[in-house]
Design an enzyme around this catalytic site. Sequence first.
Site, PDB file in Angstrom:
ATOM      1  N   ALA A 180      45.167 -37.375  33.372  1.00  0.00           N
ATOM      2  CA  ALA A 180      43.760 -37.221  32.899  1.00  0.00           C
ATOM      3  C   ALA A 180      43.410 -38.094  32.109  1.00  0.00           C
ATOM      4  O   ALA A 180      44.472 -38.114  31.059  1.00  0.00           O
ATOM      5  CB  ALA A 180      42.912 -35.770  32.841  1.00  0.00           C
ATOM      6  N   GLU A 212      50.964 -30.860  30.949  1.00  0.00           N
ATOM      7  CA  GLU A 212      50.019 -30.273  30.233  1.00  0.00           C
ATOM      8  C   GLU A 212      50.003 -29.282  29.360  1.00  0.00           C
ATOM      9  O   GLU A 212      49.205 -29.150  28.313  1.00  0.00           O
ATOM     10  CB  GLU A 212      48.909 -29.895  31.301  1.00  0.00           C
TER      11      GLU A 212
HETATM   12  N1  3HC Z   1      44.906 -40.249  28.553  1.00  0.00           N
HETATM   13  C1  3HC Z   1      44.365 -41.207  27.495  1.00  0.00           C
HETATM   14  N2  3HC Z   1      45.094 -42.011  26.766  1.00  0.00           N
HETATM   15  C2  3HC Z   1      46.387 -41.763  27.179  1.00  0.00           C
HETATM   16  C3  3HC Z   1      47.062 -41.033  28.050  1.00  0.00           C
HETATM   17  C4  3HC Z   1      46.214 -40.095  28.911  1.00  0.00           C
HETATM   18  N3  3HC Z   1      46.473 -39.253  29.461  1.00  0.00           N
HETATM   19  N4  3HC Z   1      48.291 -41.178  28.008  1.00  0.00           N
HETATM   20  C5  3HC Z   1      48.424 -42.223  27.196  1.00  0.00           C
HETATM   21  N5  3HC Z   1      47.363 -42.664  26.780  1.00  0.00           N
HETATM   22  C6  3HC Z   1      47.395 -43.850  25.661  1.00  0.00           C
HETATM   23  C7  3HC Z   1      47.956 -43.735  24.400  1.00  0.00           C
HETATM   24  O1  3HC Z   1      47.067 -42.982  23.525  1.00  0.00           O
HETATM   25  C8  3HC Z   1      48.388 -45.005  23.888  1.00  0.00           C
HETATM   26  O2  3HC Z   1      47.305 -45.578  23.324  1.00  0.00           O
HETATM   27  P1  3HC Z   1      47.164 -46.481  22.105  1.00  0.00           P
HETATM   28  O3  3HC Z   1      47.968 -47.633  22.619  1.00  0.00           O
HETATM   29  O4  3HC Z   1      45.659 -46.798  21.850  1.00  0.00           O
HETATM   30  O5  3HC Z   1      47.661 -45.826  20.969  1.00  0.00           O
HETATM   31  C9  3HC Z   1      48.700 -45.725  25.158  1.00  0.00           C
HETATM   32  O6  3HC Z   1      47.933 -45.049  26.178  1.00  0.00           O
HETATM   33  C10 3HC Z   1      50.043 -45.642  25.429  1.00  0.00           C
HETATM   34  O7  3HC Z   1      50.669 -44.507  25.272  1.00  0.00           O
HETATM   35  P2  3HC Z   1      51.955 -44.332  24.458  1.00  0.00           P
HETATM   36  O8  3HC Z   1      51.965 -44.973  23.322  1.00  0.00           O
HETATM   37  O9  3HC Z   1      52.206 -42.824  24.550  1.00  0.00           O
HETATM   38  O10 3HC Z   1      53.008 -45.176  25.579  1.00  0.00           O
HETATM   39  P3  3HC Z   1      54.466 -44.647  26.117  1.00  0.00           P
HETATM   40  O11 3HC Z   1      54.863 -45.867  26.821  1.00  0.00           O
HETATM   41  O12 3HC Z   1      55.170 -44.262  24.833  1.00  0.00           O
HETATM   42  O13 3HC Z   1      54.249 -43.225  26.748  1.00  0.00           O
HETATM   43  C11 3HC Z   1      53.224 -41.985  28.554  1.00  0.00           C
HETATM   44  C12 3HC Z   1      53.505 -43.393  28.038  1.00  0.00           C
HETATM   45  C13 3HC Z   1      54.692 -41.478  29.096  1.00  0.00           C
HETATM   46  C14 3HC Z   1      52.316 -42.089  29.612  1.00  0.00           C
HETATM   47  C15 3HC Z   1      52.784 -41.168  27.271  1.00  0.00           C
HETATM   48  O14 3HC Z   1      51.616 -41.730  26.990  1.00  0.00           O
HETATM   49  C16 3HC Z   1      52.380 -39.663  27.722  1.00  0.00           C
HETATM   50  O15 3HC Z   1      52.927 -38.723  27.868  1.00  0.00           O
HETATM   51  N6  3HC Z   1      50.838 -39.600  27.823  1.00  0.00           N
HETATM   52  C17 3HC Z   1      50.464 -38.278  27.979  1.00  0.00           C
HETATM   53  C18 3HC Z   1      50.385 -37.735  29.651  1.00  0.00           C
HETATM   54  C19 3HC Z   1      50.059 -36.617  29.915  1.00  0.00           C
HETATM   55  O16 3HC Z   1      49.804 -35.628  29.122  1.00  0.00           O
HETATM   56  N7  3HC Z   1      49.393 -36.244  30.925  1.00  0.00           N
HETATM   57  C20 3HC Z   1      48.541 -34.950  31.005  1.00  0.00           C
HETATM   58  C21 3HC Z   1      47.133 -35.129  30.844  1.00  0.00           C
HETATM   59  S1  3HC Z   1      46.315 -33.805  30.827  1.00  0.00           S
HETATM   60  C22 3HC Z   1      46.083 -33.680  32.384  1.00  0.00           C
HETATM   61  O17 3HC Z   1      46.310 -34.401  33.548  1.00  0.00           O
HETATM   62  C23 3HC Z   1      44.944 -32.455  33.002  1.00  0.00           C
HETATM   63  C24 3HC Z   1      44.852 -32.403  34.508  1.00  0.00           C
HETATM   64  O18 3HC Z   1      45.888 -31.415  34.840  1.00  0.00           O
HETATM   65  C25 3HC Z   1      43.587 -31.948  35.211  1.00  0.00           C
END
Ligand code: 3HC
Length: 681
Positions: free
Chosen positions: A67, A129
């Site tokens: 998300a 999450e």
């Molecule tokens: N939402 C919004 N922005 C996000 C994002 C997300 N889910 N995931 C990454 N970003 C953004 C980061 O803030 C960053 O932004 P910036 O360049 O402006 O600082 C950019 O994307 C790149 O992220 P990283 O610097 O972390 O890049 P990496 O290549 O090192 O890692 C990744 C990529 C593995 C995808 C890592 O960003 C990550 O783990 N993201 C979070 C994933 C996550 O937690 N997903 C679950 C979300 S909650 C959900 O899905 C709820 C659902 O169940 C309803």
Amino acid sequence: MSETLSETVSLTVENGIAIVAIDNPPVNALGLSVRQGLDAAADRIGSDAGIKAGVITAKGRTFPAGADIAEFDIGMREPWLPGVVDKLEALDKPVVAAIFGTALGGGLEVALGCHYRVAAASAKLGLPEVKLGLLPGAGGTQRLPRVVGAEAALQMMVTGKPVKAALAEKMGLVDKVVADDALLAEAVALARAAAAEGGPLPRASQKSDMTAKDKADADLFDRFKAEHGRLFRGVIAPDEILDCVKAAVNLPFAEGMAVESANFNKLFVSDQSKALRHVFFAMRETAKVPDIARDTPLIDVKSVGVIGAGTMGGGIAMNFANIGIPVTIVEVKQEALDRGLGVIRKNYEATARKGRLSEEDVETRMGLLTGSLDMEDLADVDLVIEAVFESMEVKEKVFSRLETICKPGAILASNTSFLDIDHIATFTSRPEMVLGLHFFSPANVMPLLEVVRGEKSSDSVIATGMKLAGKIGKTPVLARVCDGFIANRLMFPYIVASQEMLLGGTSMKAVDATMNQYGFAMGPISMIDLVGLDIIKLPSRNIMAELVAKDRLGQKKNGGFYDYDEKRRGTPSPVAQDIITDIARERGIEQRELSPEEIIAGLLYPVVNEGAKILEEGIALRAGDIDVAAILGYNWPAYQGGPMCWADIHGLPKIVAGLKAMGLKPAALLEKLAAEGKSFT
Ligand code: 3HC
Ligand code: NAI
């Protein structure tokens, strides 16, 4: 012909197969327009007789990584993701997810709603999450257990760790793993074959073989919790996940979804999730320095010199050897050099014994380290990091020699904890090349690097320092010059307050147990014993100095506040207690055991106050940077958000009033924010 379904989703029909492509850089997060696009895609696939099957994929570097977390705090709008996933699953034409990069969170939940999943060999799949204090809220807690079984699903959701494609295939989470460059073709082929075959489609929500097995395993959940106790400590999300998976095993899908939705909503508004979401963004923000242009030229660091092979120098050198950069380590005496290099070898060998490094790697890394007793050997290095004794005289000797030895353009860094970087820079005629690179002990392990920006440090030098931190696996936090920079300065009042608390009659055990309960791995008194009582200097008569006078230096020598048995279990030392009683009597301090709430306020309000000063003086760029420094440098529990975020949640007016009641003057910024009803973060 490609047709636009929303700002970020397009659909192309090729020989009866609809290819749905999500294009929402950087990580194809499932923001509003992506949800709208997927919703429209489901409608199109369902209603267009010319479409036989669909493939969901993405452009850029990854299948959706979840998300859009940024959307969480600005309010979300329909269509909701769970409904979109249900709609895709309910289609009576096969839909295939073509997974690459990192299919995380909502991204994996979309894939679980598809009838088939094909993954590129390099892909990773996960439900992280929990790291945001949440649980999968788009059907993940209900579909994943039905696909891979409750235990494997719990493992993925409670640890938050992604699995690689090959393992995902073994678990039954993906149907097929294919070469990266064949992904789309293979996904389309599978879609076509499934459409041709006809017959009932596999829908995760309707699978029951796995849950039937799990239902028969009476103590599955208790066993999981007992085996993974550490993951449940202090945090609330894992129990909610467990609750959802129980529902997946025992209830029909729709009822399970209701449990998931209720638990997700509860976590969504929880303080822990707010804190962890703040930390997620704060960790990524620290690397950004607003007044340094993105295209500032970086200095190429191909070789490093480290001066001093003591506690810090050795660990610092390891960071560079680990990434293949040769390091020259300079010491004053052969014994010190041998000892330093010996410790490094022992560290590497210990890692090798744990199977995390091969014998060959140990030798390669050791081969990158060259010991020397002659600073002249630093003539050609690109970066020097000084880690000699913490004394301005010694630093002066070192930097005025570096001035004559190092090539022009070499970066000159000090690892000093408390000394003035600007003053150190005056020992050279190139202050623009000088900065602080402040590592935390053990330097090869701790993930924080404070990059200290001197008055005259050039933009290139600072930008290079920030970038280099990432290369050696550390998170950089930029600090301006002051006594203790960010993390040490921030936590000094915590140490001072812990000592006052003991003198006031609260027991060591109560202080430590309360902070342990708050989420620190150890309380302040145990931490002091671990760090060493001789390291921390307080101005007036104090308990630590008197323990040191009795040669009690902490865990490393004779115990400190606690006595330690052979298993390093501590019991409060009567020697320490006598000193406490004596000083308290001399100062006429009234004795009273504080409550846990009072202990937390007494220890943390002064930290928040110091953080406010650090911020208002411009030592740190942002409140979030202070939080990151505390979390990575002092193991502040991430789920409390760090001191500044915790303060915001706890309530700034309460902290202002509390500080005043303790006789402490609130920082101007803290008072101002509290009065205006604003927050740090
Ligand atoms: N939402 C919004 N922005 C996000 C994002 C997300 N889910 N995931 C990454 N970003 C953004 C980061 O803030 C960053 O932004 P910036 O360049 O402006 O600082 C950019 O994307 C790149 O992220 P990283 O610097 O972390 O890049 P990496 O290549 O090192 O890692 C990744 C990529 C593995 C995808 C890592 O960003 C990550 O783990 N993201 C979070 C994933 C996550 O937690 N997903 C679950 C979300 S909650 C959900 O899905 C709820 C659902 O169940 C309803
Ligand atoms: P240490 O005492 O363990 O090591 C210092 C080493 O420097 C000794 O081996 C000594 O022989 C060597 N040395 C002294 N003068 C030298 C010279 N002129 N040339 C070459 N080598 C010389 O000290 P430690 O703990 O490693 O600290 C080093 C620096 O790092 C200090 O400035 C300290 O404040 C800082 N620091 C220490 C941390 C810690 O937790 N120990 C954490 C962060 C920073």
